[in-house]
Structures are given as structure tokens and as C-alpha cells.
Scaffold this motif. Structure first.
Motif, PDB file in Angstrom:
ATOM      1  N   TYR A 184       0.140  -4.588  51.890  1.00  0.00           N
ATOM      2  CA  TYR A 184      -1.008  -4.286  50.938  1.00  0.00           C
ATOM      3  C   TYR A 184      -0.432  -2.859  50.943  1.00  0.00           C
ATOM      4  CZ  TYR A 184      -3.578  -7.890  48.127  1.00  0.00           C
ATOM      5  OH  TYR A 184      -4.218  -8.917  47.917  1.00  0.00           O
ATOM      6  N   ILE A 185      -0.670  -2.155  52.766  1.00  0.00           N
ATOM      7  CA  ILE A 185      -0.340  -1.043  52.526  1.00  0.00           C
ATOM      8  C   ILE A 185       1.357  -0.107  52.597  1.00  0.00           C
ATOM      9  CG2 ILE A 185       1.181  -1.419  54.541  1.00  0.00           C
ATOM     10  CD1 ILE A 185      -1.243   1.708  55.363  1.00  0.00           C
ATOM     11  N   GLN A 186       2.069  -1.275  52.083  1.00  0.00           N
ATOM     12  CA  GLN A 186       3.377  -1.461  51.448  1.00  0.00           C
ATOM     13  C   GLN A 186       3.108  -1.584  50.242  1.00  0.00           C
ATOM     14  OE1 GLN A 186       6.385  -4.325  53.526  1.00  0.00           O
ATOM     15  NE2 GLN A 186       5.568  -3.545  55.182  1.00  0.00           N
ATOM     16  N   GLU A 187       2.821  -2.206  49.292  1.00  0.00           N
ATOM     17  CA  GLU A 187       2.821  -2.111  48.273  1.00  0.00           C
ATOM     18  C   GLU A 187       2.465  -1.215  47.542  1.00  0.00           C
ATOM     19  OE1 GLU A 187       0.872  -2.645  43.909  1.00  0.00           O
ATOM     20  OE2 GLU A 187       0.118  -2.123  46.010  1.00  0.00           O
ATOM     21  N   PHE A 188       0.758  -0.389  48.179  1.00  0.00           N
ATOM     22  CA  PHE A 188       0.716   0.662  47.786  1.00  0.00           C
ATOM     23  C   PHE A 188       1.476   2.040  48.083  1.00  0.00           C
ATOM     24  CE2 PHE A 188      -1.473   4.328  50.114  1.00  0.00           C
ATOM     25  CZ  PHE A 188      -2.383   4.944  49.067  1.00  0.00           C
ATOM     26  N   GLU A 189       2.058   2.186  49.252  1.00  0.00           N
ATOM     27  CA  GLU A 189       3.115   2.702  49.609  1.00  0.00           C
ATOM     28  C   GLU A 189       4.263   2.800  48.678  1.00  0.00           C
ATOM     29  OE1 GLU A 189       5.556   5.498  52.960  1.00  0.00           O
ATOM     30  OE2 GLU A 189       4.842   3.300  53.378  1.00  0.00           O
ATOM     31  N   SER A 190       4.815   1.884  48.578  1.00  0.00           N
ATOM     32  CA  SER A 190       6.044   1.621  46.944  1.00  0.00           C
ATOM     33  C   SER A 190       5.326   2.187  45.599  1.00  0.00           C
ATOM     34  CB  SER A 190       5.726   0.244  47.186  1.00  0.00           C
ATOM     35  OG  SER A 190       5.379  -0.850  46.563  1.00  0.00           O
ATOM     36  N   GLN A 191       4.111   2.543  45.466  1.00  0.00           N
ATOM     37  CA  GLN A 191       3.650   2.998  44.306  1.00  0.00           C
ATOM     38  C   GLN A 191       3.847   4.469  44.358  1.00  0.00           C
ATOM     39  OE1 GLN A 191       2.626   0.735  41.162  1.00  0.00           O
ATOM     40  NE2 GLN A 191       3.135  -1.096  42.457  1.00  0.00           N
ATOM     41  N   GLY A 192       4.146   5.071  45.171  1.00  0.00           N
ATOM     42  CA  GLY A 192       4.529   6.155  45.288  1.00  0.00           C
ATOM     43  C   GLY A 192       3.611   7.946  45.056  1.00  0.00           C
ATOM     44  N   PRO A 193       3.428   8.472  45.442  1.00  0.00           N
ATOM     45  CA  PRO A 193       1.600   9.601  45.618  1.00  0.00           C
ATOM     46  C   PRO A 193       1.476   9.656  43.628  1.00  0.00           C
ATOM     47  CG  PRO A 193       4.064  10.418  46.281  1.00  0.00           C
ATOM     48  CD  PRO A 193       4.476   9.533  45.891  1.00  0.00           C
ATOM     49  N   GLY A 194       0.668   9.421  43.762  1.00  0.00           N
ATOM     50  CA  GLY A 194      -0.498   9.312  42.479  1.00  0.00           C
ATOM     51  C   GLY A 194      -1.504   8.395  42.411  1.00  0.00           C
ATOM     52  N   VAL A 195      -0.863   6.914  43.224  1.00  0.00           N
ATOM     53  CA  VAL A 195      -1.603   5.418  43.139  1.00  0.00           C
ATOM     54  C   VAL A 195      -2.893   5.575  44.101  1.00  0.00           C
ATOM     55  CG1 VAL A 195      -1.097   5.987  45.529  1.00  0.00           C
ATOM     56  CG2 VAL A 195      -0.991   3.684  44.524  1.00  0.00           C
TER      57      VAL A 195
END
Length: 416
Positions: A137-148
Motif C-alpha cells: 500500500y505504501i508503494q501504491e500510495f507513493e505512486s499517486q504522487g504528491p497530493g494523494v
């Protein structure tokens, strides 16, 4: 490192709100703290649903007594229109009976299978799988980019994935429950008909899943309960009720607390940096966050089985009494400077997980999830902050879990 919360006033009888996702912790604490000072630790109240006289226990000692005194129980809920916090709180059609609606030996017998699967040893064995869930989930979260949104993409997802794995819910099915769990636990349903529909849908699913576990049992909690049912220890209705209770209780409270901690940290860069650099302080800090950040105003209302003297009042047989965990965790008779967040506090344990025979059986699992999820954030992001920080974040952070928190970050790669 302290954060201050103001005090205030309120009137009697105290009117408890139905929409727990709208309750602000500081407002609740201001009102009930003032009444605890002026009236006492047990107050007359009006509950949003049901009929009959009700009370709230706002003192730490009194709330703890309600939890552990056998003269207060939950079995009387069955089929009764007693005063309560949610439409769905009591056992009535189509809500299946569950171990959470039992007292005494009946409750202990059903709870044994849960404690076997939620022991410290079992929780430790689950830690590597939990760490993998968090990394995904942290990888998926970070892949969204700033503003997620860290709530939608992280804090709500991790507890759902962990409890689904524990119960034995197939990964493709887990998202089916997220909205239902939030709606039922937060009191977002507007009518009894709407509540009954959601209960029936989820209970029906667990009935079908239990049949699959009979044919192909796995190393999960629902398979273990199915085995107990086959031995005559659980009825089919109790089987459905156990799945529903475990899912809703095991997801929403942990998600709310995790969201609240992250909300707090992204608004407090000094505290974020301190805990990131001093991981040995994190377990105790989590206990203080559990004391300060509410997952709702309390827990299941108890019914008095006889007249009970408590906190200077007489709760009569048949009265409902609500142990309000959040105000009790701010009792100045128990905690020094209770309105301050002190991450090294070493005083009387909080009541976030209840107490006594109905205390949360998954408390150690929740603690492990929180530590793994927060540590992973620290490992990945040297700095993490709210893109649109709220001026009144110290008020908003104590809601029943923030609805959304948009964040940005630095990573080790970005700084090198």
C-alpha cells in the motif's frame, strides 16, 4: 512535546449524537469534562435510538466499573428497543446473534476461539504478512504522487486487508465491506430499514463464506469458528454474527486511529521528526495517541441487571449505561495534565480497547498494525506534511478519523 485542548461547558441531560463520524473529540471532552466537574462522573443522558432511561459514565473509574461489573451486561440487548448509539447495536432481525451479545460462561466459551487466533504468538506470526501488506500500500500510495489522500489510499486500506486476511476473506471480496463497515460503525445510515439492509447483505455473505470454509478449511479465524460450529459449539446464526462483528470492529476503529495519528503527525513536523529518529519511543507514543484520539465516543451500551450504585447515582435495573471511553481517558483524577499529549506518559492505562470480559480481543493486533504502518511511513518519508494544513487541526484531528488528508513528502532519493 505537548498539545493543548481547551475546556468548556454543556447541559443535562446530555444528548449523545448518532453520527459518530461527525463528533469532534475536543467539543465532546469540553462538555463532558465540565459536567464531570459540576455534576459527577455518571450523568443522565438521552441516546439517539431506543427507549428507556440512560446514563453516561464519564469518569475513568466508573467507565471501567461498567466494563467489568457483572451487574452490567449486553445479553439483555437481544430483541429489546433499549437506549443505544446505533440502529444496529442490538440483536434483532435481521441482525444475527453474536458473541458480542452474550455474557458470562456463554460469552467466555465463544470467545475462546478468538483468543486462540488473536494471542500474542499469533499476532507476532502475522507481523511479516502485515509488513508486506503495508509495503504494497505504501508503494501504491507513493505512486499517486504528491497530493494523494493518505486516508483513502493508506489508513483505511491497511486494517481492512489485515482483518480480511485474519478472517479468511478472499482478497477480491474485501472492498465489498469497506463502505458497509464505515456506515454501520459510524452511524451513517439514516433509517432502520437502511441499517437492516446492510446488515442482511453482510451477514448473508458470511453465511456463504462459512459454507466454503466447511468444504475447504484454511488456517484462518473463520475456518476455526466453522470447526467449532461443526462440533456443536456455535450455531449457524452465531457463525454469521461472528464474521460481521469481527469485520466491522476489526477494521473501523483501527483505521480511525491510524488516520488520526497520521493526521496529527503531518501537522506536527517536530513530533514527526522526533518519533522517526527515536523509534524506541513509538510504542509508548502509540498508547498516548490511543488515549487522546477517539474511535467514537465509547462502546456498546450496557444494561443494568439490578440496581447499582455507581459514581454517586443509582442506575436502576433495566437502565442503559454508556461507558464513554474518550472522556474517561481525559479524567483529571487519573491523568496528570490530561489535556496534554505526552508521548512518554506512564500512568494508568487508557480504556480505548475497553476492559474486562468484553475488552477488545484484537487489541494486540491493532497495536501491531499501528506500529508497522507508522514505522513504514517513517522509513519511506524523511518528511511528510499536509498540503493544505488546517489552522484548527488540533480540533479537527480529534474527529472520529479524518475524512481525507492530502499530503506531500521528501524521500531519501529526493534528498540525495
Amino acid at each position: 512535546m505537548n498539545t493543548r485542548i481547551d475546556s468548556g461547558t454543556a447541559a443535562l441531560p446530555y444528548e449523545m449524537q448518532a453520527r459518530q463520524d461527525l463528533v469532534k473529540g475536543p467539543q465532546l471532552e469540553r462538555e463532558l469534562r465540565a459536567l464531570r466537574h459540576s455534576v459527577g462522573p455518571v450523568l443522565p443522558a438521552v441516546m439517539p435510538f431506543g427507549e428507556g432511561r440512560a446514563w453516561v459514565a464519564v469518569g475513568h473509574q466508573e467507565a471501567r466499573q461498567v466494563f467489568e461489573d457483572p451487574r452490567f451486561g449486553v445479553a439483555a440487548h437481544r430483541g429489546n428497543n433499549y437506549p443505544r448509539m446505533r440502529h444496529s447495536e442490538g440483536h434483532k432481525e435481521p441482525f444475527p446473534i453474536s458473541f458480542i451479545h452474550m455474557d458470562g460462561p456463554e460469552h467466555v466459551a465463544k470467545r475462546r476461539v478468538l483468543t486462540r487466533h488473536l494471542s500474542v504468538k499469533r499476532v507476532l506470526a502475522m507481523k511479516p504478512h502485515t509488513e508486506q501488506i503495508v509495503q504494497d500500500y505504501i508503494q501504491e500510495f507513493e505512486s499517486q504522487g504528491p497530493g494523494v489522500d493518505i486516508v483513502a489510499h493508506y489508513s483505511e486500506q491497511i486494517p481492512l486487508a489485515v482483518i480480511s486476511h485474519l478472517i479468511g476473506i478472499p482478497p477480491d471480496d474485501k472492498d465489498y465491506f469497506l463502505d458497509a463497515a464505515l456506515d454501520m460503525m459510524n452511524g451513517r445510515v439514516a433509517t432502520e430499514e437502511e441499517a437492516n439492509k446492510k446488515i442482511a447483505e453482510v451477514s448473508s455473505y458470511f453465511g456463504r463464506l462459512a459454507k466454503q470454509k466447511r468444504d475447504d478449511p484454511q488456517d484462518d479465524l473463520l475456518s476455526a469458528i466453522v470447526t467449532d460450529a461443526a462440533a456443536g459449539k456455535w450455531t449457524e446464526e452465531e457463525l454469521e454474527g461472528a464474521g460481521f462483528a469481527l469485520l466491522t470492529a476489526g477494521h473501523d476503529a483501527t483505521a480511525s486511529i491510524l488516520g488520526g495519528i497520521l493526521y496529527w503527525l503531518v501537522h506536527d513536523p517536530d513530533l514527526y521528526a522526533y518519533l522517526r529518529d527515536n523509534r524506541d519511543k513509538l510504542p509508548r507514543a502509540i498508547e498516548e495517541f490511543l488515549r487522546v484520539i477517539p474511535a467514537g465516543t465509547g462502546t456498546r451500551v450496557r444494561i443494568a441487571y439490578e440496581d447499582v450504585e455507581i459514581g454517586g447515582v443509582t442506575v436502576n435495573k433495566g437502565d442503559g449505561i454508556h461507558p464513554t471511553v474518550h472522556p474517561a481517558n481525559f479524567d483529571e483524577r487519573v491523568y496528570t495534565d490530561p489535556l496534554d499529549l505526552k508521548i512518554d506518559r506512564d500512568e494508568t492505562p487508557h480504556l480505548r480497547f475497553g476492559f474486562g470480559p468484553h475488552g477488545c480481543p484484537g487489541s494486540q493486533l491493532a497495536r501491531m498494525e499501528l506500529q508497522v504502518a507508522i514505522s513504514a511511513i517513517f522509513d519511506r518519508f524523511p518528511r511528510l506534511w499536509a498540503i493544505d494544513p488546517s489552522d484548527d487541526w488540533r480540533e479537527e484531528v480529534l474527529m472520529r478519523g479524518p475524512r481525507s488528508v492530502l499530503v506531500a513528502w521528501d524521500t531519501d532519493e529526493a534528498r540525495s
